[in-house]
Design an enzyme around this catalytic site. Structure first.
Site: not given
Ligand code: PLP
Length: 404
Positions: A121, A198, A201, A224, A362
Site C-alpha cells: 500500500h 502492516d 488487511q 477495517k 493505493c
Molecule cells: C487500509 C490499509 C492501509 C492504510 O490504513 P489507514 O487506516 O488508512 O491508515 C495500509 N495498508 C494496508 C494493507 C491497508 O489495507
C-alpha cells in the site's frame, strides 16, 4: 459456524437502500461496517463518561481512563503481546508506520538497506522513501510474480548485513495475497534486521500472535475490523520501543518539563502525545470483543467459502480476469472485464446498489506490474452472503452487456 442471517441483524447499515436497491457492501477492504454492539459503545461514551483521561481526579475522568486502558489490555490479549505497554494507540496504520519510520531516522545511515515488498500500500512505501531521503539508506524491493505472490528467492538475495529493516503487509489490500511473513521475519532476523508488518488487511481475517511470529512491529487500523475510523494500534517489542525516540512532542508524553530539559514518559505514553482519541480507543476494544465473540476461525472458514464461490461464479463470465491468484488469499477479488475500464463497471454496479472499489487501491506499483490502470475490487466480509455474490455476478454481466 457463522449464522449470517443473525449476524446481519447486528449491522444497521446493511438494511439501507442505495439507488432504490438493497445495499450490497463489497468494499470491506477499504473500511468495514460497524455493528450495533460497537455503535452503542460510542453513544454510551459520549452520553455517560466523556472526560479527558490520565490527569483528572474526578470520577468521569477516572472512568474514562479505566475503560481506555482496559481497551489497551484487550488489544494486548488479541495480539498476544507480552506487555500492555507494547501497545501504542495511533490514529491508524498510516500513523503507526510513520511513527516507526520517523524513529528509525536517527538509527540509519548511508550504506544501510531497507527492504519493502512490491505488494505494498502507498502508506507502506512513501514513509520509507522519505526515511531514505533523510538518512541516505537505500530502498530495495521484493519482486512479485503473475499470481501476485512475493518471490522469496529474490528476497533471500536482497538480504545482507546492510539490511536494517524489512517491511511488508501481511495481506495485500489490492490482491488479497497472504504473504509468508513467518519466513520473512525469520530470514530478516538472521541478518539482524527489524521487521514491520502492516496488518491493516490481515487483522479483519487473521488473529496474529506477535510473540509466536517474533515480529518487531505490527500495525493495524480499527476501521477495517468493525471499529471506528481515526484509531489504530502499533505493537512494538519493548526493546525497540525503548530505543526509538518519540514521534511527537506534547502533553501526556513527558515525565518532567523545564526549559533546559524534558524527560519522556515511560511506555506507552512516550508515543502518545496530546489528548488521544479516547472514545475511539474504547470502541476499538469493543470491536475486538465483537469479532472474537464470533471467532476468527469461524470468520476465516466462512469467508473462504464465499471467496471460492465468488471466484468460481465470476470466472464463468467470459472475458473476466482475476488479478491475484495465489493459493493463500483472503476474501479479496480484484478483476477486470476485457476492454472495459474498471471505473465504468463500478459505476454501473453502484446503480444496482452494489458497492465495490475501482482504481489502483493505493498500490500503483502492482497495477504497473500488470500494465493496467486499475481493477474492480470486491472485498468480502463475514456478514456478506452468497445471494449478494449472485447479485454481483448478475451486475457484472449487465455491465459487460452495456459497455461491450
Ligand atoms: C487500509 C490499509 C492501509 C492504510 O490504513 P489507514 O487506516 O488508512 O491508515 C495500509 N495498508 C494496508 C494493507 C491497508 O489495507
Amino acid at each position: 459456524m457463522i449464522n449470517v442471517e443473525d449476524i446481519r441483524k447486528d449491522f444497521p447499515i446493511l438494511s439501507r437502500k442505495v439507488n432504490g436497491k438493497p445495499l450490497v457492501y463489497f468494499d470491506n477492504a477499504a473500511t468495514s461496517q460497524t455493528p450495533k454492539q460497537v455503535i452503542d459503545v460510542i453513544v454510551d461514551y459520549y452520553s455517560n463518561y466523556n472526560a479527558n483521561i490520565h490527569r483528572g481526579v474526578h470520577t468521569l475522568s477516572q472512568e474514562a481512563t479505566d475503560l481506555y486502558e482496559q481497551a489497551r489490555y484487550k488489544i494486548q490479549a488479541h495480539f498476544n503481546a507480552k506487555f500492555s505497554h507494547e501497545i501504542i494507540f495511533t490514529s491508524g496504520t498510516t500513523h503507526g508506520i510513520n511513527l516507526v519510520a520517523n524513529g528509525f531516522s536517527s538509527l540509519l545511515k548511508k550504506g544501510d538497506d531497507i527492504i519493502v515488498s512490491a505488494l505494498e500500500h502507498h502508506s507502506n512505501i512513501v514513509p520509507w522513501q522519505m526515511l531514505c531521503e533523510r538518512t541516505g539508506a537505500e530502498l530495495k524491493v521484493i519482486p512479485m510474480n503473475d499470481d501476485g505472490e512475493l518471490v522469496m528467492s529474490a528476497f533471500d538475495k536482497l538480504l545482507s548485513t546492510n539490511t536494517k529493516l524489512v517491511f511488508t503487509n501481511h495481506v495485500s489490500n489490492a490482491l488479497g495475497t497472504v504473504n509468508p511473513i513467518e519466513y520473512i521475519i525469520e530470514k530478516a532476523h538472521e541478518v539482524g534486521a527489524a521487521v514491520l508488518i502492516d496488518g491493516a488487511q490481515s487483522a479483519p481475517h487473521i488473529k496474529p500472535d506477535v510473540q509466536k511470529l517474533d515480529v518487531d512491529f505490527y500495525v493495524v487500523s480499527a476501521h477495517k475490523m468493525c471499529g471506528p475510523t481515526g484509531i489504530g494500534a502499533l505493537y512494538g517489542k519493548e526493546d525497540w520501543l525503548k530505543k526509538l525516540p518519540p514521534y511527537q512532542g506534547g502533553g501526556e508524553m513527558i515525565a518532567e518539563v523545564t526549559f533546559e530539559k524534558t524527560t519522556y514518559a515511560e511506555l506507552p505514553h512516550k508515543f502518545e502525545a496530546g489528548t488521544p482519541n479516547i472514545a475511539g480507543g474504547i470502541v476499538f476494544g469493543a470491536a475486538i470483543d465483537y469479532m472474537n465473540n464470533i471467532g476468527f476461525e469461524s470468520i476465516a472458514t466462512y469467508e473462504n467459502e464465499l471467496l471460492e464461490y465468488a471466484t468460481k461464479k465470476l470466472l464463468e463470465i467470459e472475458g473476466l480476469k482475476i488479478y491475484g491468484t495465489s493459493k493463500h488469499k483472503t476474501s479479496v477479488i480484484s478483476f477486470n472485464l476485457e476492454g472495459i475500464h474498471p471505473y465504468d463497471v463500478g459505476t454501473i454496479l453502484d446503480k444496482l446498489g452494489i458497492a465495490v472499489r475501482t482504481g489502483h487501491h493505493c498500490a500503483q506499483p502492482i497495477m504497473d506490474y500488470y500494465k493496467i490502470p486499475g481493477t474492480v475490487r470486491a472485498s468480502l466480509a463475514f456478514y456478506n452472503t452468497k445471494t449478494e455474490i449472485d447479485l454481483l455476478v448478475e451486475g457484472v454481466k449487465k455491465a459487460k452487456m452495456m459497455l461491450a
